[in-house]
Design a protein around this motif. Structure first.
Motif, mmCIF file in Angstrom:
data_model
loop_
_atom_site.group_PDB
_atom_site.id
_atom_site.type_symbol
_atom_site.label_atom_id
_atom_site.label_comp_id
_atom_site.label_asym_id
_atom_site.label_seq_id
_atom_site.Cartn_x
_atom_site.Cartn_y
_atom_site.Cartn_z
ATOM 1 N N UNK A 74 37.417 48.578 38.008
ATOM 2 C CA UNK A 74 38.571 48.411 38.884
ATOM 3 C C UNK A 74 39.308 47.138 38.486
ATOM 4 N N UNK A 75 40.629 47.227 38.342
ATOM 5 C CA UNK A 75 41.417 46.091 37.902
ATOM 6 C C UNK A 75 41.697 45.092 39.022
ATOM 7 N N UNK A 76 41.371 45.436 40.257
ATOM 8 C CA UNK A 76 41.564 44.524 41.390
ATOM 9 C C UNK A 76 40.234 43.902 41.811
ATOM 10 N N UNK A 77 39.234 44.727 42.080
ATOM 11 C CA UNK A 77 37.960 44.210 42.590
ATOM 12 C C UNK A 77 36.964 43.884 41.491
ATOM 13 N N UNK A 78 37.137 44.450 40.291
ATOM 14 C CA UNK A 78 36.194 44.222 39.202
ATOM 15 C C UNK A 78 34.944 45.077 39.287
ATOM 16 N N UNK A 79 34.923 46.049 40.198
ATOM 17 C CA UNK A 79 33.746 46.905 40.349
ATOM 18 C C UNK A 79 33.550 47.753 39.097
ATOM 19 N N UNK A 94 47.061 40.948 42.729
ATOM 20 C CA UNK A 94 47.039 40.774 41.276
ATOM 21 C C UNK A 94 46.688 39.338 40.899
ATOM 22 N N UNK A 95 47.183 38.382 41.667
ATOM 23 C CA UNK A 95 46.888 36.971 41.395
ATOM 24 C C UNK A 95 45.398 36.675 41.569
ATOM 25 N N UNK A 96 44.786 37.298 42.584
ATOM 26 C CA UNK A 96 43.374 37.046 42.883
ATOM 27 C C UNK A 96 42.441 38.057 42.232
ATOM 28 N N UNK A 97 42.968 38.900 41.330
ATOM 29 C CA UNK A 97 42.184 40.004 40.753
ATOM 30 C C UNK A 97 40.944 39.487 40.024
ATOM 31 N N UNK A 98 39.848 40.232 40.158
ATOM 32 C CA UNK A 98 38.584 39.842 39.551
ATOM 33 C C UNK A 98 38.470 40.271 38.098
ATOM 34 N N UNK A 99 39.207 41.329 37.706
ATOM 35 C CA UNK A 99 39.127 41.854 36.336
ATOM 36 C C UNK A 99 40.050 41.067 35.414
ATOM 37 N N UNK A 100 39.818 41.140 34.101
ATOM 38 C CA UNK A 100 40.713 40.461 33.148
ATOM 39 C C UNK A 100 42.137 40.990 33.247
ATOM 40 N N UNK A 101 43.120 40.127 33.048
ATOM 41 C CA UNK A 101 44.517 40.494 33.235
ATOM 42 C C UNK A 101 45.138 40.999 31.937
ATOM 43 N N UNK A 102 44.598 42.092 31.391
ATOM 44 C CA UNK A 102 45.116 42.635 30.136
ATOM 45 C C UNK A 102 46.162 43.708 30.363
ATOM 46 N N UNK A 103 46.180 44.312 31.547
ATOM 47 C CA UNK A 103 47.062 45.458 31.791
ATOM 48 C C UNK A 103 48.415 45.042 32.313
ATOM 49 N N UNK A 104 48.463 44.092 33.245
ATOM 50 C CA UNK A 104 49.719 43.775 33.917
ATOM 51 C C UNK A 104 50.291 42.486 33.483
#
Length: 77
Positions: A4-9, A67-77
């Protein structure tokens, strides 16, 4: 990769347990959906792979904060 790009699950492992309690390995996948979100700041659609929990986070906090607090790496947005 299923993340998940928001939670990092990500996917996690566990056991299938039969009636006789014989255990075999299995994988639990996150509830991922491909969803488009409208970004007011950028004036465009952003496509993300998010879980149901990630969608709830975006609904609660807003897209930009999530998006600012997202746990996953920011490669998509």
């Amino acid at each position: 990769m299923k993340v998940c790009e928001i939670t990092g699950k990500t996917a996690m492992t566990g056991n299938n347990v039969s009636h006789s309690h014989h255990k075999t390995k299995r994988k639990f996948s996150p509830n991922l959906k491909t969803k488009r979100f409208w970004s007011e700041q950028e004036g465009r659609w952003i496509t993300l792979k998010v879980t149901a929990a990630g969608m709830k986070t975006i609904n609660k906090k807003g897209l930009e904060v999530a998006l600012r607090e997202a746990a996953a790496p920011k490669t998509v947005y």
